[in-house]
Design a protein around this motif. Structure first.
Motif, PDB file in Angstrom:
ATOM      1  N   ASN A 151       0.815  -1.211   0.000  1.00  0.00           N
ATOM      2  CA  ASN A 151       0.000   0.000   0.000  1.00  0.00           C
ATOM      3  C   ASN A 151       0.848   1.259   0.000  1.00  0.00           C
ATOM      4  O   ASN A 151       0.542   2.237  -0.691  1.00  0.00           O
ATOM      5  N   MET A 152       1.954   1.190   0.764  1.00  0.00           N
ATOM      6  CA  MET A 152       2.835   2.359   0.802  1.00  0.00           C
ATOM      7  C   MET A 152       3.408   2.639  -0.581  1.00  0.00           C
ATOM      8  O   MET A 152       3.451   3.777  -1.057  1.00  0.00           O
ATOM      9  N   PHE A 153       3.831   1.564  -1.240  1.00  0.00           N
ATOM     10  CA  PHE A 153       4.420   1.711  -2.565  1.00  0.00           C
ATOM     11  C   PHE A 153       3.397   2.215  -3.568  1.00  0.00           C
ATOM     12  O   PHE A 153       3.679   3.080  -4.406  1.00  0.00           O
ATOM     13  N   LEU A 154       2.171   1.683  -3.486  1.00  0.00           N
ATOM     14  CA  LEU A 154       1.113   2.122  -4.390  1.00  0.00           C
ATOM     15  C   LEU A 154       0.872   3.620  -4.222  1.00  0.00           C
ATOM     16  O   LEU A 154       0.686   4.345  -5.196  1.00  0.00           O
ATOM     17  N   ASN A 155       0.894   4.049  -2.971  1.00  0.00           N
ATOM     18  CA  ASN A 155       0.685   5.462  -2.687  1.00  0.00           C
ATOM     19  C   ASN A 155       1.746   6.326  -3.360  1.00  0.00           C
ATOM     20  O   ASN A 155       1.464   7.323  -4.012  1.00  0.00           O
ATOM     21  N   LYS A 156       2.981   5.860  -3.191  1.00  0.00           N
ATOM     22  CA  LYS A 156       4.084   6.623  -3.783  1.00  0.00           C
ATOM     23  C   LYS A 156       3.952   6.683  -5.296  1.00  0.00           C
ATOM     24  O   LYS A 156       4.212   7.704  -5.926  1.00  0.00           O
ATOM     25  N   LEU A 157       3.538   5.556  -5.894  1.00  0.00           N
ATOM     26  CA  LEU A 157       3.401   5.540  -7.349  1.00  0.00           C
ATOM     27  C   LEU A 157       2.290   6.475  -7.797  1.00  0.00           C
ATOM     28  O   LEU A 157       2.446   7.228  -8.750  1.00  0.00           O
ATOM     29  N   LYS A 158       1.154   6.408  -7.084  1.00  0.00           N
ATOM     30  CA  LYS A 158       0.023   7.231  -7.517  1.00  0.00           C
ATOM     31  C   LYS A 158       0.352   8.701  -7.416  1.00  0.00           C
ATOM     32  O   LYS A 158      -0.068   9.502  -8.248  1.00  0.00           O
ATOM     33  N   LYS A 159       1.098   9.072  -6.373  1.00  0.00           N
ATOM     34  CA  LYS A 159       1.405  10.493  -6.190  1.00  0.00           C
ATOM     35  C   LYS A 159       2.670  10.882  -6.920  1.00  0.00           C
ATOM     36  O   LYS A 159       3.160  11.994  -6.740  1.00  0.00           O
ATOM     37  N   ARG A 160       3.179   9.980  -7.756  1.00  0.00           N
ATOM     38  CA  ARG A 160       4.352  10.276  -8.567  1.00  0.00           C
ATOM     39  C   ARG A 160       5.514  10.759  -7.702  1.00  0.00           C
ATOM     40  O   ARG A 160       6.214  11.696  -8.052  1.00  0.00           O
ATOM     41  N   LYS A 161       5.696  10.080  -6.554  1.00  0.00           N
ATOM     42  CA  LYS A 161       6.745  10.540  -5.655  1.00  0.00           C
ATOM     43  C   LYS A 161       8.099   9.973  -6.032  1.00  0.00           C
ATOM     44  O   LYS A 161       9.110  10.442  -5.559  1.00  0.00           O
ATOM     45  N   ILE A 162       8.095   8.918  -6.848  1.00  0.00           N
ATOM     46  CA  ILE A 162       9.373   8.298  -7.210  1.00  0.00           C
ATOM     47  C   ILE A 162       9.776   8.808  -8.582  1.00  0.00           C
ATOM     48  O   ILE A 162       9.034   8.671  -9.552  1.00  0.00           O
ATOM     49  N   GLU A 163      10.983   9.352  -8.652  1.00  0.00           N
ATOM     50  CA  GLU A 163      11.422   9.923  -9.919  1.00  0.00           C
ATOM     51  C   GLU A 163      12.384   8.983 -10.619  1.00  0.00           C
ATOM     52  O   GLU A 163      13.330   8.501 -10.022  1.00  0.00           O
ATOM     53  N   GLY A 164      12.126   8.751 -11.875  1.00  0.00           N
ATOM     54  CA  GLY A 164      13.134   8.017 -12.644  1.00  0.00           C
ATOM     55  C   GLY A 164      12.830   6.534 -12.710  1.00  0.00           C
ATOM     56  O   GLY A 164      12.349   5.928 -11.757  1.00  0.00           O
ATOM     57  N   SER A 165      13.099   5.926 -13.861  1.00  0.00           N
ATOM     58  CA  SER A 165      12.744   4.523 -14.029  1.00  0.00           C
ATOM     59  C   SER A 165      13.674   3.609 -13.244  1.00  0.00           C
ATOM     60  O   SER A 165      13.262   2.531 -12.805  1.00  0.00           O
ATOM     61  N   GLN A 166      14.910   4.028 -12.981  1.00  0.00           N
ATOM     62  CA  GLN A 166      15.797   3.116 -12.272  1.00  0.00           C
ATOM     63  C   GLN A 166      15.353   2.942 -10.823  1.00  0.00           C
ATOM     64  O   GLN A 166      15.264   1.826 -10.310  1.00  0.00           O
ATOM     65  N   ALA A 167      15.023   4.076 -10.181  1.00  0.00           N
ATOM     66  CA  ALA A 167      14.575   3.995  -8.787  1.00  0.00           C
ATOM     67  C   ALA A 167      13.291   3.189  -8.693  1.00  0.00           C
ATOM     68  O   ALA A 167      13.122   2.332  -7.811  1.00  0.00           O
ATOM     69  N   THR A 168      12.358   3.461  -9.628  1.00  0.00           N
ATOM     70  CA  THR A 168      11.086   2.735  -9.624  1.00  0.00           C
ATOM     71  C   THR A 168      11.332   1.250  -9.803  1.00  0.00           C
ATOM     72  O   THR A 168      10.752   0.420  -9.083  1.00  0.00           O
ATOM     73  N   ALA A 169      12.174   0.909 -10.760  1.00  0.00           N
ATOM     74  CA  ALA A 169      12.424  -0.506 -11.034  1.00  0.00           C
ATOM     75  C   ALA A 169      13.015  -1.190  -9.804  1.00  0.00           C
ATOM     76  O   ALA A 169      12.594  -2.285  -9.416  1.00  0.00           O
ATOM     77  N   LYS A 170      13.980  -0.530  -9.165  1.00  0.00           N
ATOM     78  CA  LYS A 170      14.635  -1.134  -8.006  1.00  0.00           C
ATOM     79  C   LYS A 170      13.629  -1.369  -6.889  1.00  0.00           C
ATOM     80  O   LYS A 170      13.559  -2.451  -6.299  1.00  0.00           O
ATOM     81  N   GLN A 171      12.803  -0.350  -6.614  1.00  0.00           N
ATOM     82  CA  GLN A 171      11.855  -0.504  -5.517  1.00  0.00           C
ATOM     83  C   GLN A 171      10.791  -1.541  -5.836  1.00  0.00           C
ATOM     84  O   GLN A 171      10.348  -2.280  -4.950  1.00  0.00           O
ATOM     85  N   THR A 172      10.376  -1.603  -7.094  1.00  0.00           N
ATOM     86  CA  THR A 172       9.399  -2.640  -7.463  1.00  0.00           C
ATOM     87  C   THR A 172       9.992  -4.020  -7.244  1.00  0.00           C
ATOM     88  O   THR A 172       9.343  -4.916  -6.682  1.00  0.00           O
TER      89      THR A 172
END
Lengths: 421, 404
Positions: free
Chosen positions: A9-30
């Motif tokens: 849920n925390m991660f979904l929140n961050k994604l929806k609010k576009r809090k994570i910048e950049g595909s590398q950071a997103t990929a790593k956290q996913t």
């Protein structure tokens, strides 16, 4: 499980609010999130892989919907699914090989009638395993005439063959359960490692492409491009860089500062000046947000203009992309469907323009509209070369990398409702 | 000697093999005044009374059948065409003797029976015919069966050299047979039944293939788009049907498709689906191209380079679309992939069809009667196949996987 759900849920929140910048950071956290999901998922005795796939699929669906523009999320979900299938298959093949060996040793003891009966299930299990190996590959002409056996049947048939062996098999099955999860988590760790180090692998190839006294053009700021150029500088190549500032975020300014800090001769130009300067440039090197299956590139806005300028003046257009950016989907109408409109405040100062943008005046709709798209689509024929962590490739070759990293079944990530089990 | 040099003067194909082949063959000449097959100019002058040979060895039976199924024709040559299609196996049977020729007769006959059904793909008909060969065969080993199948497949292929799906379907089935026989089946009969079962299943596979292709292409058809269609392809029709069922709003420009006028039949079908259709004559394509959002065509065959062989006019449309930056999408099943690599338009075997102009053409006037053309891969954007959405460069990869 509630622990994992909270993380999700925390991660979904961050994604929806576009809090994570950049595909590398997103990929790593996913990837890290999916690793936690897998390690905490309870798996049944039979068909462990199926259960894991369903769990990952369910979460993956939610993640993709939270931010459909960030293609790296979907890519990593599909990579993890492919990893699960591959590990399961390699374990099954190993188990079948064991079964073969144990049957052969039994035959030596039995010496006679029992041997023939045992041969057939072993053979068919081998054939089924071979067929299952083929289901991992995308559908092809070779398989057209063969009926595709159900993937789920594979572990079952090998375990049913094992039942006849008795206790030793059940112990093997237990260790197989643990081994499967262990293998999968190891593979996901490798994936995370790959994502983190993709810059280095790409930067290693820099010295082959950048030669002495060249002029390189780039747009905006990309960490991959920065590492790439600095790696060439380390190897004592002297060259100059033109940086287009990349309005409206002006990240080109940051890149120019970094390059100067590392000792590279840099020239800063506006985006509009690209066409004017392109004839003096030897090569264009840019980063990307995502690479589609047809070789098209989703890149920060302004890139299509640079690509057209490069095409017109026959300047090579090189795109750097880590393998987590490779998306197995084909784009239809990418300018609209794979794009996001950002806040107009990046373009205009609200204070000055408040009367133009006023929704309260007249019939409730302002006369001034501001459009601030995030991405641009560059068609494959404009790209000369892709440099990924596996090497340099033609745009028409990207489909092969996709076949290596993804399974055909995972293209649409949706929970299967009581279907294949 | 003199005839050969005159002929060589006009024919500039870099494909020397083809030139030699055509110079060696005798020419069938015109029947009546309305039709004309191009004889080389020198022969016409030397022989004012043309030899009324049957046209059967030059006319493409494949395109005849397509016209019979989908074209709109109003003259008596349709009857001639159907007679031509029906007569050949009799000729072959009369010239052969003995039990093996009984097999030869039945393969081609069987194939024709299947082919006459308008909804059945060529390759499916071919594979069904080969399945019938297996059923009627008295072989006792896989080797014998394979040899019989090879003979039957060769006779099918040589009967109609212009049909690419026929050749590809036969080759695909032969590869499958070879691979299956390599697996260890203890029982010959079970292997045989399995082969027959898979061959029967192939009809389903082909039908499913059309459905898969239709599903894959749905995303590319957006509301308010204009699609240009050429030739009557059952696959493209399926695509448009599914889009109409999904309540997408689009309109279709349909080329007339001379000389078969297959476009008329297609526009009929589309009108039944309540899709707005506009009919264009073939020459009006460039005129209307700026209103078009995408071009959708089927394929008679997909060649190794990723290009397609399709009804005459496809290359023209692809060129116009490319120059105006419109995407060209091809919908083709995967069994149409063929091991051909044409370098230019004349590099394939000739597939001729008589064209009727409505008025008698003087014998001195040559008519270009080729029924098909080759569209190189650089003018195609994407191929929709049952193996997925492919770019043209993937085709050779698939073929290599199958044949090597």
């Amino acid at each position: 499980m509630p622990d994992v759900q909270a993380l999700v849920n925390m991660f979904l929140n961050k994604l929806k609010k576009r809090k994570i910048e950049g595909s590398q950071a997103t990929a790593k956290q996913t990837a890290e999130l999916l690793r936690s999901v897998i390690s905490q998922q309870r798996v049944p005795r039979t068909n462990q892989a199926g259960a894991l796939i369903d769990a990952v699929r369910a979460i993956g669906e939610q993640l993709i919907v939270a931010n459909p523009i960030e293609l790296a999320v979907g890519n990593i979900v599909r990579r993890v699914l492919h990893i699960i299938r591959e590990e399961d298959l390699s374990l099954t093949t190993a188990a079948v090989a064991e079964l073969n060996l144990s049957t052969v040793s039994d035959d030596d003891d039995d010496d006679g009638g029992g041997g023939d009966q045992d041969d057939r299930p072993v053979l068919s299990a081998a054939a089924v395993a071979a067929a299952a190996r083929n289901t991992l590959r995308p559908p092809s002409l070779q398989m057209l005439l063969e009926g595709a056996p159900d993937f789920v049947a594979v572990p079952r048939s090998s375990s049913s063959g094992g039942d006849s062996e008795g206790k030793s098999k059940s112990m093997d099955r237990n260790s197989r359960t643990r081994k499967l999860k262990h293998d999968i988590i190891e593979a996901v760790n490798e994936l995370i490692q790959d994502i983190t180090t993709c810059h280095e692998l790409i930067a290693e190839q820099a010295v082959e492409h950048i030669h002495q006294n060249e002029v390189i053009l780039t747009l905006g700021s990309s960490k991959t491009v920065l590492e790439f150029l600095c790696a060439a500088k380390e190897k004592k190549r002297s060259f100059r860089v033109f940086v287009a500032e990349g309005a409206p975020r002006y990240q080109g300014h940051l890149l120019a500062k970094e390059l100067v800090a590392r000792g590279l001769q840099t020239t800063l130009i506006t985006d509009s000046a690209v066409f004017a300067m392109i004839s003096r440039v030897n090569m264009v090197i840019v980063g990307s947000h995502a690479v589609m299956a047809n070789g098209g590139v989703i890149a920060p806005v302004g890139m299509n203009m640079v690509a057209l300028a490069a095409q017109k003046h026959a300047v090579p257009f090189v795109v750097l992309a880590g393998s987590h950016k490779l998306c197995p989907l084909y784009p239809h109408n990418p300018e609209v469907l794979l794009n996001e409109l950002r806040s107009p405040s990046e373009l205009l100062d609200f204070g000055e323009f408040s009367d133009c943008l006023d929704f309260g005046s007249g019939d409730g709709s302002p006369l001034l509209h501001v459009v601030n798209p995030t991405f641009d689509y560059v068609p494959p024929k404009a790209v000369s070369l892709f440099i990924t962590d596996t090497g340099g490739h033609n745009p028409s070759y990207m489909y092969r990398l996709i076949a290596d990293y993804y399974s055909a079944d995972d293209l649409v990530v949706q929970r299967r409702h009581a279907a294949g089990n | 000697m003199k005839e050969q040099t005159t002929r060589a003067m006009w024919w500039r194909s870099p494909s020397f093999i083809l030139d030699n082949r055509q110079q060696a063959q005798p020419y069938g000449t015109a029947r009546g005044g309305a039709l004309s097959i191009p004889p080389p100019p020198s022969t016409a002058m030397a022989d004012p009374n043309p030899n009324p040979n049957p046209l059967t060895d030059k006319i493409s039976a494949y395109y005849q059948t397509r016209a019979a199924h989908h074209g709109v024709v109003s003259s008596d040559w349709l009857a001639q065409a159907q007679a031509a299609v029906g007569h050949i196996p009799d000729d072959a049977a009369n010239s052969d003797q003995g039990a093996p020729s009984g097999k030869l007769f039945s393969v081609i006959d069987e194939f024709n029976n299947w082919r006459k059904q308008p909804d059945l793909a060529e390759a499916v008909a071919a594979i069904r015919a080969l399945a019938a060969v297996i059923r009627n065969s008295q072989a006792t080993t896989m080797m014998e069966l394979e040899i019989e199948l090879k003979k039957a497949s060769d006779s099918l292929k040589s009967w109609d050299t212009t049909s690419i799906s026929l050749t590809a379907g036969c080759d695909l089935f032969m590869r499958y047979v070879t691979r299956t026989s390599a697996l260890e089946y203890e029982d010959f009969n079970s292997a045989k039944t399995r082969l027959i079962e898979r061959a029967e299943k192939f009809g389903e596979i082909s039908y499913k293939a059309r459905k898969i292709i239709a599903m894959l292409s749905q995303d590319f058809i957006f509301d308010g788009c204009t699609i240009l269609v050429h030739g009557f392809s059952r696959v493209v029709l399926e695509v448009l049907k599914m889009a109409a069922q999904n309540k997408k709003l689009f309109r279709v420009f349909c080329t007339e498709g001379r000389p078969d006028r297959t476009g008329l039949r297609l526009s009929n079908e589309l009108a039944k689906l309540d899709v707005p259709v506009k009919l264009l004559i073939d020459s009006a394509v460039a005129y209307s191209m700026d209103e078009v959002d995408m071009v959708f065509v089927g394929a008679d065959g997909v060649v190794e380079s990723g290009g397609i062989i399709n009804m005459m006019g496809t290359y023209q449309i692809a060129l116009v679309a490319h120059s105006m930056n419109k995407p060209v999408y091809v919908a083709a099943e995967s069994y149409k992939f063929a091991r051909l690599y044409p370098l230019d338009q004349k590099d394939m075997g000739p597939a001729l069809r008589p064209i009727e102009f409505g008025v008698p053409i003087p014998l001195k006037v040559e008519v270009e009667t080729s029924a098909r053309d080759y569209t190189p891969p650089q003018y195609l954007t994407l191929l929709f196949t049952d193996l997925g959405v492919l770019t043209p460069s993937v085709v050779s990869d698939e073929l290599i996987q199958l044949y090597l």
